[in-house]
Design a protein around this motif. Structure first.
Motif, PDB file in Angstrom:
ATOM      1  N   HIS A 100     -35.498 -22.502 -40.066  1.00  0.00           N
ATOM      2  CA  HIS A 100     -36.168 -22.369 -41.360  1.00  0.00           C
ATOM      3  C   HIS A 100     -35.986 -20.942 -41.874  1.00  0.00           C
ATOM      4  CE1 HIS A 100     -38.485 -25.954 -39.914  1.00  0.00           C
ATOM      5  NE2 HIS A 100     -38.369 -26.277 -41.183  1.00  0.00           N
ATOM      6  N   GLY A 101     -35.580 -20.812 -43.125  1.00  0.00           N
ATOM      7  CA  GLY A 101     -35.219 -19.506 -43.654  1.00  0.00           C
ATOM      8  C   GLY A 101     -36.348 -18.767 -44.336  1.00  0.00           C
ATOM      9  N   ALA A 102     -36.202 -17.441 -44.360  1.00  0.00           N
ATOM     10  CA  ALA A 102     -37.088 -16.577 -45.125  1.00  0.00           C
ATOM     11  C   ALA A 102     -36.781 -16.783 -46.629  1.00  0.00           C
ATOM     12  CB  ALA A 102     -36.855 -15.127 -44.720  1.00  0.00           C
ATOM     13  N   PRO A 103     -37.695 -16.429 -47.516  1.00  0.00           N
ATOM     14  CA  PRO A 103     -39.009 -15.819 -47.275  1.00  0.00           C
ATOM     15  C   PRO A 103     -40.134 -16.831 -47.027  1.00  0.00           C
ATOM     16  CG  PRO A 103     -38.584 -15.895 -49.614  1.00  0.00           C
ATOM     17  CD  PRO A 103     -37.348 -16.454 -48.942  1.00  0.00           C
ATOM     18  N   GLU A 104     -39.844 -18.108 -47.242  1.00  0.00           N
ATOM     19  CA  GLU A 104     -40.897 -19.108 -47.050  1.00  0.00           C
ATOM     20  C   GLU A 104     -41.376 -19.137 -45.597  1.00  0.00           C
ATOM     21  OE1 GLU A 104     -41.709 -23.910 -47.764  1.00  0.00           O
ATOM     22  OE2 GLU A 104     -39.755 -23.017 -48.242  1.00  0.00           O
ATOM     23  N   TYR A 105     -40.428 -18.968 -44.663  1.00  0.00           N
ATOM     24  CA  TYR A 105     -40.765 -18.992 -43.237  1.00  0.00           C
ATOM     25  C   TYR A 105     -40.455 -17.624 -42.641  1.00  0.00           C
ATOM     26  CZ  TYR A 105     -40.830 -24.013 -43.957  1.00  0.00           C
ATOM     27  OH  TYR A 105     -41.117 -25.271 -44.424  1.00  0.00           O
ATOM     28  N   PRO A 108     -42.378 -15.293 -36.296  1.00  0.00           N
ATOM     29  CA  PRO A 108     -41.329 -15.720 -35.348  1.00  0.00           C
ATOM     30  C   PRO A 108     -40.856 -17.166 -35.523  1.00  0.00           C
ATOM     31  CG  PRO A 108     -43.448 -15.941 -34.298  1.00  0.00           C
ATOM     32  CD  PRO A 108     -43.729 -15.467 -35.701  1.00  0.00           C
ATOM     33  N   THR A 109     -40.995 -17.737 -36.740  1.00  0.00           N
ATOM     34  CA  THR A 109     -40.603 -19.131 -36.956  1.00  0.00           C
ATOM     35  C   THR A 109     -39.181 -19.391 -36.486  1.00  0.00           C
ATOM     36  OG1 THR A 109     -42.088 -19.326 -38.848  1.00  0.00           O
ATOM     37  CG2 THR A 109     -40.305 -20.945 -38.683  1.00  0.00           C
ATOM     38  N   GLN A 110     -38.267 -18.478 -36.799  1.00  0.00           N
ATOM     39  CA  GLN A 110     -36.859 -18.688 -36.472  1.00  0.00           C
ATOM     40  C   GLN A 110     -36.636 -18.720 -34.958  1.00  0.00           C
ATOM     41  OE1 GLN A 110     -38.060 -16.433 -38.630  1.00  0.00           O
ATOM     42  NE2 GLN A 110     -37.403 -17.348 -40.579  1.00  0.00           N
ATOM     43  N   VAL A 111     -37.351 -17.883 -34.228  1.00  0.00           N
ATOM     44  CA  VAL A 111     -37.272 -17.897 -32.760  1.00  0.00           C
ATOM     45  C   VAL A 111     -37.812 -19.221 -32.232  1.00  0.00           C
ATOM     46  CG1 VAL A 111     -38.024 -16.776 -30.623  1.00  0.00           C
ATOM     47  CG2 VAL A 111     -37.490 -15.385 -32.648  1.00  0.00           C
ATOM     48  N   ASP A 112     -38.956 -19.637 -32.760  1.00  0.00           N
ATOM     49  CA  ASP A 112     -39.556 -20.908 -32.334  1.00  0.00           C
ATOM     50  C   ASP A 112     -38.639 -22.088 -32.641  1.00  0.00           C
ATOM     51  OD1 ASP A 112     -41.781 -19.495 -31.506  1.00  0.00           O
ATOM     52  OD2 ASP A 112     -42.912 -19.865 -33.355  1.00  0.00           O
ATOM     53  N   ASP A 113     -37.944 -22.038 -33.790  1.00  0.00           N
ATOM     54  CA  ASP A 113     -37.023 -23.120 -34.148  1.00  0.00           C
ATOM     55  C   ASP A 113     -35.890 -23.241 -33.140  1.00  0.00           C
ATOM     56  OD1 ASP A 113     -38.466 -23.810 -36.397  1.00  0.00           O
ATOM     57  OD2 ASP A 113     -37.165 -22.760 -37.808  1.00  0.00           O
ATOM     58  N   VAL A 114     -35.327 -22.112 -32.734  1.00  0.00           N
ATOM     59  CA  VAL A 114     -34.230 -22.143 -31.766  1.00  0.00           C
ATOM     60  C   VAL A 114     -34.724 -22.695 -30.434  1.00  0.00           C
ATOM     61  CG1 VAL A 114     -32.598 -20.732 -30.458  1.00  0.00           C
ATOM     62  CG2 VAL A 114     -32.926 -20.323 -32.908  1.00  0.00           C
ATOM     63  N   ILE A 115     -35.912 -22.318 -30.019  1.00  0.00           N
ATOM     64  CA  ILE A 115     -36.480 -22.856 -28.780  1.00  0.00           C
ATOM     65  C   ILE A 115     -36.670 -24.368 -28.904  1.00  0.00           C
ATOM     66  CG2 ILE A 115     -38.546 -22.875 -27.332  1.00  0.00           C
ATOM     67  CD1 ILE A 115     -38.761 -19.834 -27.911  1.00  0.00           C
ATOM     68  N   LYS A 116     -37.130 -24.843 -30.063  1.00  0.00           N
ATOM     69  CA  LYS A 116     -37.274 -26.286 -30.280  1.00  0.00           C
ATOM     70  C   LYS A 116     -35.919 -26.990 -30.205  1.00  0.00           C
ATOM     71  CE  LYS A 116     -41.375 -25.906 -33.212  1.00  0.00           C
ATOM     72  NZ  LYS A 116     -41.894 -25.981 -34.611  1.00  0.00           N
ATOM     73  N   ALA A 117     -34.891 -26.360 -30.762  1.00  0.00           N
ATOM     74  CA  ALA A 117     -33.548 -26.953 -30.721  1.00  0.00           C
ATOM     75  C   ALA A 117     -33.043 -27.026 -29.275  1.00  0.00           C
ATOM     76  CB  ALA A 117     -32.585 -26.132 -31.577  1.00  0.00           C
ATOM     77  N   GLY A 139     -24.879 -16.100 -30.820  1.00  0.00           N
ATOM     78  CA  GLY A 139     -25.405 -15.920 -32.169  1.00  0.00           C
ATOM     79  C   GLY A 139     -24.640 -14.835 -32.890  1.00  0.00           C
ATOM     80  N   ASP A 140     -24.585 -14.920 -34.220  1.00  0.00           N
ATOM     81  CA  ASP A 140     -23.914 -13.893 -35.007  1.00  0.00           C
ATOM     82  C   ASP A 140     -24.881 -13.315 -36.032  1.00  0.00           C
ATOM     83  OD1 ASP A 140     -22.940 -15.061 -38.000  1.00  0.00           O
ATOM     84  OD2 ASP A 140     -23.384 -16.587 -36.501  1.00  0.00           O
ATOM     85  N   SER A 141     -24.816 -11.986 -36.218  1.00  0.00           N
ATOM     86  CA  SER A 141     -25.606 -11.285 -37.216  1.00  0.00           C
ATOM     87  C   SER A 141     -27.101 -11.535 -36.990  1.00  0.00           C
ATOM     88  CB  SER A 141     -25.147 -11.702 -38.620  1.00  0.00           C
ATOM     89  OG  SER A 141     -25.702 -10.868 -39.602  1.00  0.00           O
ATOM     90  N   SER A 142     -27.821 -12.035 -38.012  1.00  0.00           N
ATOM     91  CA  SER A 142     -29.245 -12.348 -37.794  1.00  0.00           C
ATOM     92  C   SER A 142     -29.402 -13.429 -36.739  1.00  0.00           C
ATOM     93  CB  SER A 142     -29.895 -12.788 -39.103  1.00  0.00           C
ATOM     94  OG  SER A 142     -29.300 -13.974 -39.595  1.00  0.00           O
ATOM     95  N   GLY A 143     -28.424 -14.322 -36.617  1.00  0.00           N
ATOM     96  CA  GLY A 143     -28.447 -15.328 -35.549  1.00  0.00           C
ATOM     97  C   GLY A 143     -28.283 -14.703 -34.177  1.00  0.00           C
ATOM     98  N   GLY A 144     -27.486 -13.626 -34.088  1.00  0.00           N
ATOM     99  CA  GLY A 144     -27.379 -12.881 -32.845  1.00  0.00           C
ATOM    100  C   GLY A 144     -28.698 -12.235 -32.488  1.00  0.00           C
ATOM    101  N   HIS A 145     -29.381 -11.712 -33.495  1.00  0.00           N
ATOM    102  CA  HIS A 145     -30.710 -11.120 -33.297  1.00  0.00           C
ATOM    103  C   HIS A 145     -31.681 -12.150 -32.731  1.00  0.00           C
ATOM    104  CE1 HIS A 145     -34.780 -10.532 -35.193  1.00  0.00           C
ATOM    105  NE2 HIS A 145     -34.679  -9.422 -34.487  1.00  0.00           N
ATOM    106  N   ILE A 146     -31.724 -13.354 -33.328  1.00  0.00           N
ATOM    107  CA  ILE A 146     -32.634 -14.399 -32.859  1.00  0.00           C
ATOM    108  C   ILE A 146     -32.228 -14.862 -31.463  1.00  0.00           C
ATOM    109  CG2 ILE A 146     -33.546 -16.702 -33.317  1.00  0.00           C
ATOM    110  CD1 ILE A 146     -34.499 -14.552 -35.282  1.00  0.00           C
ATOM    111  N   ALA A 147     -30.936 -15.015 -31.217  1.00  0.00           N
ATOM    112  CA  ALA A 147     -30.462 -15.446 -29.899  1.00  0.00           C
ATOM    113  C   ALA A 147     -30.871 -14.440 -28.824  1.00  0.00           C
ATOM    114  CB  ALA A 147     -28.945 -15.630 -29.910  1.00  0.00           C
ATOM    115  N   LEU A 148     -30.779 -13.146 -29.121  1.00  0.00           N
ATOM    116  CA  LEU A 148     -31.177 -12.130 -28.150  1.00  0.00           C
ATOM    117  C   LEU A 148     -32.673 -12.190 -27.863  1.00  0.00           C
ATOM    118  CD1 LEU A 148     -29.027  -9.099 -29.364  1.00  0.00           C
ATOM    119  CD2 LEU A 148     -28.771 -10.336 -27.206  1.00  0.00           C
ATOM    120  N   GLN A 153     -36.430 -13.556 -23.361  1.00  0.00           N
ATOM    121  CA  GLN A 153     -37.683 -14.153 -22.901  1.00  0.00           C
ATOM    122  C   GLN A 153     -37.534 -14.761 -21.513  1.00  0.00           C
ATOM    123  OE1 GLN A 153     -39.718 -16.830 -25.578  1.00  0.00           O
ATOM    124  NE2 GLN A 153     -39.145 -15.625 -27.370  1.00  0.00           N
ATOM    125  N   GLU A 154     -36.291 -14.901 -21.046  1.00  0.00           N
ATOM    126  CA  GLU A 154     -35.996 -15.427 -19.705  1.00  0.00           C
ATOM    127  C   GLU A 154     -36.560 -16.844 -19.490  1.00  0.00           C
ATOM    128  OE1 GLU A 154     -35.886 -12.193 -16.440  1.00  0.00           O
ATOM    129  OE2 GLU A 154     -37.588 -11.647 -17.714  1.00  0.00           O
TER     130      GLU A 154
END
Length: 280
Positions: A100-105, A108-117, A139-148, A153-154
């Protein structure tokens, strides 16, 4: 004429001479790439890129879970279909994650979304040609940031982490050239909600990197003319991983900007494939 109990191997090949025809070789081992979209939660999909060969429809392939970059806004899920095709054809499934993209979300919504996926993939991998014993996170760019943020979190036993020009530390972002001053950029505020120092630190992957963690090998790739995310973001992560004696490879991509055609070239593909082959 009819052939009973047809299979590819038993079906007769037409061998009669065709006057003037070109005779071209088929490659039975060649992998092609096919795509499938699956909604893992309302409003968010996983775009699968599967390798496919005529000889082995039941084969299971290692999985690369990739978080698509977007500046944290709504993603263009078509952006990397062709970029990752050479890696898919080398025998890897890509699962490109939509969040889910900003600014509406906001974070840590984006982190939670990746964990759900990831949880969806854990529960449903049997439905796809995936070997879930061999899973990488990318992940690449902001996706790399979220992936990291997910990797550090291990929570999962990934075989490896691939960071492509991702943001690693908001506190040091302005230490090298970029066309952006992220104290002034709207998309950081849209993503985080504010520029509060504690929030910036909490959303920085470098905050979570400690000694004696249970971390898989890392591959970090960054262009040395990246005008969006300074290459120093990746260097900072690389040097800290080395200091803590983690398994890490850093690749400086000469003359490459923020992704794009100069970045996604044969050297980069072979480096990623070699990393995946070594650690799968």
């Amino acid at each position: 004429m009819k052939v009973k109990d047809y299979s590819y191997e038993t079906f007769p090949r037409y061998t009669v001479n065709i006057d003037g025809a070109l005779e071209l070789k088929g490659n039975k081992e060649n992998l092609r790439c096919r795509m499938k979209d699956v909604e893992y939660q309302k409003g968010c999909m996983i775009r699968f890129l599967f390798p496919n060969t005529i000889l082995d429809e039941e084969r299971k392939y290692p999985l690369v879970i990739h978080v698509q970059g977007s500046g944290w806004y709504k993603q263009d899920m078509n952006d990397h279909i062709f970029d990752f095709m050479p890696i898919v054809k080398a025998g890897y499934v890509y699962a490109i994650i939509e969040y889910h993209g900003a600014p509406e979300y906001k974070y840590p919504t984006q982190v939670d979304d990746v964990i759900k996926a990831i949880e969806y993939l854990k529960e449903n991998y049997q439905n796809y040609p995936i070997d879930f014993k061999h899973v990488f996170l990318s992940g690449d760019s902001s996706g790399g940031h979220i992936a990291l943020l997910v990797a550090l979190q291990e929570r999962y036993n990934f075989k490896g982490i691939i960071d492509l020009y991702g943001v690693t530390n908001f506190m040091t972002f302005n230490n090298w050239y970029s066309k952006y001053d992220w104290h002034e950029e709207r998309n950081v505020t849209d993503f985080l909600g504010s520029l509060d120092i504690e929030l910036l630190m909490k959303a920085s992957p470098m905050t979570y990197l400690k000694e004696n963690m249970s971390l898989p090998p890392f591959l970090i790739l960054h262009g040395d003319k990246d005008h969006v995310v300074p290459i120093t973001q990746s260097i900072e992560l690389y040097e800290k991983l080395k200091e803590y004696h983690y398994d890490v490879i850093f690749g400086r991509v000469h003359d490459a900007d923020h992704g794009r055609s100069i970045f996604y070239n044969e050297d980069v593909y072979q480096t990623i494939i070699a990393f995946l082959d070594k650690h799968q």
